[in-house]
Design a protein around this motif. Structure first.
Motif, PDB file in Angstrom:
ATOM      1  N   TYR A 262       0.794  -1.224   0.000  1.00 30.55           N
ATOM      2  CA  TYR A 262       0.000   0.000   0.000  1.00 30.55           C
ATOM      3  C   TYR A 262       0.836   1.288   0.000  1.00 30.55           C
ATOM      4  O   TYR A 262       0.526   2.239  -0.690  1.00 30.55           O
ATOM      5  N   CYS A 263       1.911   1.311   0.776  1.00 26.18           N
ATOM      6  CA  CYS A 263       2.720   2.538   0.875  1.00 26.18           C
ATOM      7  C   CYS A 263       3.495   2.806  -0.411  1.00 26.18           C
ATOM      8  O   CYS A 263       4.062   3.887  -0.579  1.00 26.18           O
ATOM      9  N   GLY A 264       3.562   1.822  -1.326  1.00 25.08           N
ATOM     10  CA  GLY A 264       4.265   2.023  -2.591  1.00 25.08           C
ATOM     11  C   GLY A 264       5.603   1.305  -2.638  1.00 25.08           C
ATOM     12  O   GLY A 264       6.204   1.198  -3.698  1.00 25.08           O
ATOM     13  N   HIS A 265       6.094   0.815  -1.503  1.00 26.57           N
ATOM     14  CA  HIS A 265       7.399   0.134  -1.510  1.00 26.57           C
ATOM     15  C   HIS A 265       7.287  -1.273  -2.090  1.00 26.57           C
ATOM     16  O   HIS A 265       6.238  -1.901  -2.020  1.00 26.57           O
ATOM     17  N   LEU A 266       8.400  -1.708  -2.666  1.00 22.94           N
ATOM     18  CA  LEU A 266       8.437  -3.027  -3.308  1.00 22.94           C
ATOM     19  C   LEU A 266       9.126  -4.046  -2.399  1.00 22.94           C
ATOM     20  O   LEU A 266      10.035  -3.698  -1.641  1.00 22.94           O
ATOM     21  N   PHE A 286       4.293  -3.398   9.752  1.00 26.98           N
ATOM     22  CA  PHE A 286       4.639  -2.085   9.217  1.00 26.98           C
ATOM     23  C   PHE A 286       5.840  -2.167   8.287  1.00 26.98           C
ATOM     24  O   PHE A 286       6.746  -2.970   8.504  1.00 26.98           O
ATOM     25  N   CYS A 287       5.805  -1.316   7.254  1.00 25.38           N
ATOM     26  CA  CYS A 287       6.873  -1.303   6.250  1.00 25.38           C
ATOM     27  C   CYS A 287       8.183  -0.865   6.910  1.00 25.38           C
ATOM     28  O   CYS A 287       8.242   0.210   7.506  1.00 25.38           O
ATOM     29  N   PRO A 288       9.248  -1.658   6.827  1.00 24.04           N
ATOM     30  CA  PRO A 288      10.517  -1.271   7.465  1.00 24.04           C
ATOM     31  C   PRO A 288      11.103   0.011   6.873  1.00 24.04           C
ATOM     32  O   PRO A 288      11.844   0.712   7.538  1.00 24.04           O
ATOM     33  N   THR A 289      10.754   0.322   5.642  1.00 26.55           N
ATOM     34  CA  THR A 289      11.324   1.512   5.004  1.00 26.55           C
ATOM     35  C   THR A 289      10.639   2.797   5.466  1.00 26.55           C
ATOM     36  O   THR A 289      11.309   3.766   5.793  1.00 26.55           O
ATOM     37  N   CYS A 290       9.295   2.799   5.479  1.00 26.29           N
ATOM     38  CA  CYS A 290       8.600   4.057   5.757  1.00 26.29           C
ATOM     39  C   CYS A 290       7.743   4.016   7.013  1.00 26.29           C
ATOM     40  O   CYS A 290       7.232   5.047   7.445  1.00 26.29           O
ATOM     41  N   GLY A 291       7.554   2.845   7.601  1.00 29.35           N
ATOM     42  CA  GLY A 291       6.802   2.765   8.845  1.00 29.35           C
ATOM     43  C   GLY A 291       5.293   2.718   8.675  1.00 29.35           C
ATOM     44  O   GLY A 291       4.553   2.629   9.661  1.00 29.35           O
TER      45      GLY A 291
HETATM   46 ZN   LIG Z   1       6.769   1.674   2.768  1.00 30.21          ZN
END
Ligand SMILES: [Zn+2]
Ligand SMILES: [Zn+2]
Length: 328
Positions: A262-266, A286-291
């Motif tokens: 959802y946040c856009g990260h791959l 939670f996404c490790p890159t953006c939280g």
């Molecule tokens: Zn993300």
């Protein structure tokens, strides 16, 4: 016309003819000034003001274009074109030729409504390896956007009623994986729609909704946030690049398939699958890159269920370990 018109005759002809040309309204037609407005659409409207030098028509008429809707940069460019055009009529009547030239320009250059947006796309979004072509006859902008060995061909159509109507994203051939291709175009269409359609739940506090130009927003998304971004994107879990270096390359390992959250990260499919099944589960993953919280169709499980599965797996592993101990 064999006999050369006098200035008075020219003004009389202009006075009777201008109102009959489609789109024109005559405002003033006297020796000091001829002023007319031309309207093709809400956006394509301008005023043409002509002033005559003392030795007119031996000297060219002085042309000024003004508009509440068209950009100054476009108007300045058009005035330059008018000045060049009018040189052909030195010594002859110039009023009607100028009016007709402006009208033809507006009809033959439909992309003039997004002149400034196109300039920004070229300046801020594209670089030397990308290509852009303007097709005025079909009101289309054709682009080929490149990043590493990935590319996307875009055909964007600007409708006559732009910006009240949004741009159409006509085709998007590309060598990105299907999962990203579908997202790129679907999201771009949605961005364009939001530019012209008021939100379902109106914002009662702010100013009333007004359609806004969609071309730059769509291009910015497709170029900056998609084509230029994803070939360089690293997996949020293992930090290796997610897309293969060779777009034609096929990975045999399904764990290396691309997943976009959802946040856009791959993520690599395998990396995301493992991450989603590993605690902590409290309040979601939670996404490790953006939280941002990860929402993904394939991993729609509640924290309780994920916890239960994890506990079960751990218990099973303990059991197996005990069995192994017993056997050894
Ligand atoms: Zn993300
Ligand atoms: Zn990975």
């Amino acid at each position: 016309m064999s006999k050369k018109q006098t200035f008075e005759e020219e003004l009389a002809e202009a006075k009777s003819t201008i109102p009959t040309i489609e789109g024109f309204t005559l405002v003033t037609c006297v020796a000091a000034q001829v002023r007319a407005s031309y309207r093709k659409t809400d956006q394509k409207q301008l005023s043409i003001i002509l002033q005559f030098p003392d030795n007119y028509p031996e000297q060219p008429v002085v042309i000024e274009l003004t508009s509440k809707t068209l950009s100054d940069k476009l108007l300045n460019g058009m005035m330059k074109l008018c000045d060049d055009e009018i040189k052909k009529y030195i010594g002859k009547s110039q009023v009607l030729p100028v009016m007709r030239f402006v009208r033809e320009f507006m009809i033959n250059n439909p992309l003039c409504v997004c002149n400034d947006e196109i300039a920004t796309v070229k300046k801020d979004l594209l670089n030397d390896e990308d290509k852009i072509k303007l097709k005025q006859d079909t009101s289309q902008i054709i682009m080929k956007i490149v990043q590493e060995r990935y590319n996307m061909n875009l055909k964007i159509t600007v409708p006559d009623l732009y910006p009240s109507q949004q741009v159409q994203i006509e085709a998007a051939e590309s060598n990105f994986p299907d999962i990203l291709k579908v997202f790129f175009v679907g999201q771009a269409v949605e961005i364009a729609r939001k530019c012209v359609q008021p939100p379902g739940k109106p914002n009662t506090k702010g100013p009333p909704f007004k359609p806004r130009p969609s071309l730059l927003e769509v291009c910015s998304f497709l170029i900056k946030d998609c084509v230029k971004r994803y070939p360089l994107e690293s997996c949020a879990v293992c930090t290796e690049r997610v897309l293969l270096e060779d777009p034609e390359g096929v990975t045999k390992d399904p764990r290396k398939r691309v997943e976009r959250v959802y946040c856009g990260h791959l993520y690599h499919h395998g990396c995301l699958a493992k991450y989603m099944k590993t605690p902590p589960f409290k309040d979601g993953k939670f996404c490790p890159t953006c939280g941002k919280q990860i929402f993904h169709d394939k991993w729609k499980v509640s924290a309780e269920l994920a916890e239960a599965r994890w506990a079960h797996k751990q218990a099973r592993q303990r059991e197996l370990a005990e069995v192994t101990d017993f056997l050894s």
